[in-house]
Design a protein around this motif. Structure first.
Motif: not given
Length: 212
Positions: A152-173
């Motif tokens: 969880k975060t209020d920071n849109q930039g960190l959230f967008e970065y994290s979604l990308m990082s999760f996806s690149e690592y191969g995690l299931l959203l």
């Protein structure tokens, strides 16, 4: 915002070794023995003042929670909260997240919570973000099969970065909310920061991801 130094923190911490565990590396592979049960273990990396983890422990008495906080001046506030409510299914650690694999055995943790982590917005600090790939690798080592991260975060930039990082690592959203407090999620426990930001009308972002 940097918290003021608390010269009394060390003395207070020393009074409650049953809650804030010293030498946690000695518990590696034996955390369920310390809790005295075989319940799942969930950890919060960056537990702050403890509102989330104590709230979760009250809501879920059959889960063991461990809050991890680097700053002694912050973890002592979580300890004060824990002493007041006397929850048997919460422990606190005053350690660095980089040490997770020295503290937990492979597969010993069921879930990781990351709440309102420092966004480290400068590009040169990207490796310090708790959703950077090296941290994702640490979590993977200690998590059980199909273990999850809830972020969880209020920071849109960190959230967008994290979604990308999760996806690149191969995690299931598994779940993504771009506006948590206007979603249909039930049982959300707010952190202190979450309360503060939501009162100002700021959007809260949340995602649940799973290792495959």
């Amino acid at each position: 915002m940097r918290l003021r130094n608390k010269p009394w923190a060390s003395d207070f911490i020393s009074q409650y070794p049953q809650y804030l565990i010293q030498a946690p590396e000695n518990q590696k592979g034996k955390w369920n023995e310390l809790f005295g049960n075989d319940n799942p273990i969930h950890i919060e990396v960056g537990t702050g003042k403890g509102q989330f983890i104590t709230g979760m422990a009250k809501q879920n008495p059959n889960i063991n929670y461990i809050g991890i906080e680097l700053s002694e001046n912050v973890v002592v506030l979580a300890l004060q909260k824990l002493v007041d409510v006397e929850l048997p299914n919460v422990k606190l650690l005053n350690v660095n997240a980089n040490d997770l694999t020295n503290i937990f055995e492979k597969g010993e943790v069921g879930q990781v919570y990351l709440n309102f982590s420092d966004p480290w917005p400068k590009k040169r600090h990207i490796k310090r973000r708790l959703t950077y790939k090296t941290f994702l690798a640490l979590y993977e080592t200690i998590l059980a099969d199909k273990g999850e991260i809830h972020f969880k975060t209020d920071n849109q930039g960190l959230f967008e970065y994290s979604l990308m990082s999760f996806s690149e690592y191969g995690l299931l959203l598994k779940y993504v909310s771009l506006d948590l407090h206007n979603s249909n999620m039930e049982g959300n426990i707010m952190t202190e920061y979450e309360e503060k930001f939501s009162k100002k009308g700021q959007r809260i972002y949340r995602v649940e991801v799973q290792y495959k």
